[in-house]
Enzyme design. Structure first.
Site, mmCIF file in Angstrom:
data_model
loop_
_atom_site.group_PDB
_atom_site.id
_atom_site.type_symbol
_atom_site.label_atom_id
_atom_site.label_comp_id
_atom_site.label_asym_id
_atom_site.label_seq_id
_atom_site.Cartn_x
_atom_site.Cartn_y
_atom_site.Cartn_z
ATOM 1 N N HIS A 181 -0.592 2.560 -6.970
ATOM 2 C CA HIS A 181 -0.824 3.960 -6.646
ATOM 3 C C HIS A 181 0.366 4.849 -6.961
ATOM 4 O O HIS A 181 0.194 6.054 -7.151
ATOM 5 C CB HIS A 181 -1.201 4.106 -5.173
ATOM 6 C CG HIS A 181 -2.622 3.734 -4.885
ATOM 7 N ND1 HIS A 181 -3.010 2.437 -4.646
ATOM 8 C CD2 HIS A 181 -3.754 4.486 -4.819
ATOM 9 C CE1 HIS A 181 -4.318 2.406 -4.438
ATOM 10 N NE2 HIS A 181 -4.794 3.631 -4.532
ATOM 11 N N GLY A 182 1.552 4.308 -7.005
ATOM 12 C CA GLY A 182 2.682 5.173 -7.324
ATOM 13 C C GLY A 182 4.016 4.496 -7.163
ATOM 14 O O GLY A 182 4.143 3.460 -6.508
#
Length: 478
Positions: free
Chosen positions: A326-327
């Site tokens: 996700h990041g």
């Protein structure tokens, strides 16, 4: 190009008319139109991104051709690793280069050996995490001989760049979506109407629910030190509904738009906030990513075939990798780790495959036990979302610490009654439609036409009257 923009409102009907009236007699022209439209759609953000997706498409197409002609196992592995390294290499550079370099510098500085290294001003290509995994599924499935490699480059390019789901999913499997580009599409009025209905509900989720909740979630999270515990709880709740309305709304619009062109995309959300345990939540949230990790990471690692230690190890790997996907921030890893902890008791007691059916199906309300299970699961999910939304680990911890203070029992300083009313309406509709693929699906077959159209007008009115300040889709950053 945003789904909720005037640009897309003009773009979609133009492509639709050309698709069904100008190219409908020639499958190759239809596929070519999809490629051109998809590249226009994607290049609307930054034309420099087009070279990246084109290169990724060429690499995986050629790898597939190579696997078709190659029987030697070692050479087949080399071809597969070319695809993996190129795709994950691009993803790693654009998304994680600065993260790893910054942590590398911090680690050496901590041990008294400061080093000088410059961070790069890297623009993250929109949707790179999604189409990277989609093309990888093709190479892996061809390598496993689960899919015959295509020799039709235009069809393959259309599969990789298909504009409805290009930038935020669902992450389609080549085994499901690619064959649809080989078959002639015939316009289906019923399917198209159903697609429009799902688009309408997706726009409501995004424009009314997500964008309004985002305004108040940002207000609280950006100034969390100055708010009471009760207001912090509301901020976390607003973000909880923001991310669901935002992401599932995007998926609804993507799936509905695909139906307008005769394509079927996989379901990506199945009313996750009505889940009775965390395992059920993850079977219902971002289904395309969860099943991708299951099939291409969890099972190859041994899945559940080994002992309990292997099951626990693999579960934590899946959740940590999912968080990192996700990041490039420790908050996402913490979010994944926390969800793994939530999952652990179910795994240890072999209860992770319970609650496979829809909750209280055929009933107006859940039982008391079901309600408490839903409430507990939802509360744990809200807590985890704090890490997902926070700027860093310190911010998340201070936010949670701020909740558990005497001010938790005070009256919140932010009380947007209109948003509460919209959320109540939204969740009621979602609950009533929880047995369907999406909340409004039952309208087409169960409601009489005057009532059905009256409800559509209500939703359209709510969209125009209560539209929040335009926000970019959250998952574009991933």
């Amino acid at each position: 190009m945003l789904f909720n923009s005037i640009d897309f409102a003009l773009f979609l009907p133009i492509v639709f008319v050309l698709y069904w009236f100008a190219t409908n007699r020639n499958l190759k022209l239809q596929n070519l139109l999809i490629v051109v439209a998809s590249y226009v759609f994607y290049g609307w953000w930054d034309t420099r991104f087009l070279s990246l997706i084109l290169f990724s498409t060429l690499v995986d197409y050629l790898v597939g051709i190579g696997l078709l002609k190659q029987e030697n196992l070692n050479k087949r592995k080399v071809l597969l690793w070319i695809s993996i390294l190129v795709n994950l290499g691009f993803l790693g550079f654009f998304k994680y280069y600065n993260f790893f370099l910054d942590n590398f510098i911090t680690a050496f500085t901590f041990f008294g050996m400061p080093i000088q290294a410059g961070l790069l001003d890297i623009i993250l290509p929109v949707g790179i995490s999604f189409y990277t995994f989609q093309t990888l599924s093709y190479s892996i499935d061809v390598y496993r001989r689960k899919l015959e490699p295509t020799q039709d480059f235009v069809a393959f390019a259309a599969f990789v760049s298909f504009f409805p789901q290009l930038v935020a999913g669902p992450i389609e499997r080549a085994t499901h979506l690619l064959p649809q580009f080989y078959s002639k599409r015939v316009f289906n009025y019923t399917l198209a109407v159903d697609g429009l209905r799902q688009i309408l509900w997706g726009l409501f989720k995004k424009i009314v629910i997500a964008d309004n909740c985002a305004e108040y979630a940002n207000m609280v999270f950006n100034n969390s030190d100055s708010h009471s515990g009760s207001t912090l709880v509301l901020g976390a709740l607003f973000f909880t509904f923001q991310i669901y309305g935002d992401f599932s709304g995007y998926s609804d619009i993507a799936i509905g738009t695909s139906r307008l062109f005769g394509f079927d995309l996989m379901r990506n959300f199945a009313f996750p906030y009505f889940s009775r345990d965390i395992a059920e939540f993850w079977r219902r949230w971002h289904i395309s990513l969860s099943t991708w990790f299951r099939d291409y990471l969890y099972i190859p690692l041994g899945g559940s075939k080994g002992g309990m230690n292997m099951k626990i190890r693999n579960t934590f790997i899946i959740f940590l990798v999912s968080g990192f996907w996700h990041g490039a921030n420790w908050t996402f890893i913490a979010w994944g780790f926390l969800n793994a902890l939530y999952f652990l008791p179910l795994l240890l007691t072999n209860n992770n495959r319970n609650n496979l059916e829809v909750v209280a199906l055929g009933k107006l309300l859940p039982s008391g036990r079901e309600f408490l299970s839903i409430l507990l699961t939802f509360s744990l999910t809200v807590l985890a979302w704090i890490f997902f939304r926070a700027d860093n680990i310190s911010h998340a911890l201070s936010y949670i610490q701020g909740i558990f203070t005497p001010s938790l029992l005070s009256i919140p300083t932010i009380l947007p009654l209109s948003v509460f009313g919209l959320l109540a309406f939204f969740m009621t509709v979602e609950w009533m439609g929880r047995g369907e693929a999406y909340a409004l699906e039952a309208l087409g077959s169960r409601w009489k036409r005057p009532l059905r159209w009256g409800f559509y007008y209500v939703i359209v009115f709510l969209i125009f009257f209560f539209m929040g300040k335009e926000q970019e889709f959250i998952y574009f950053q991933f």
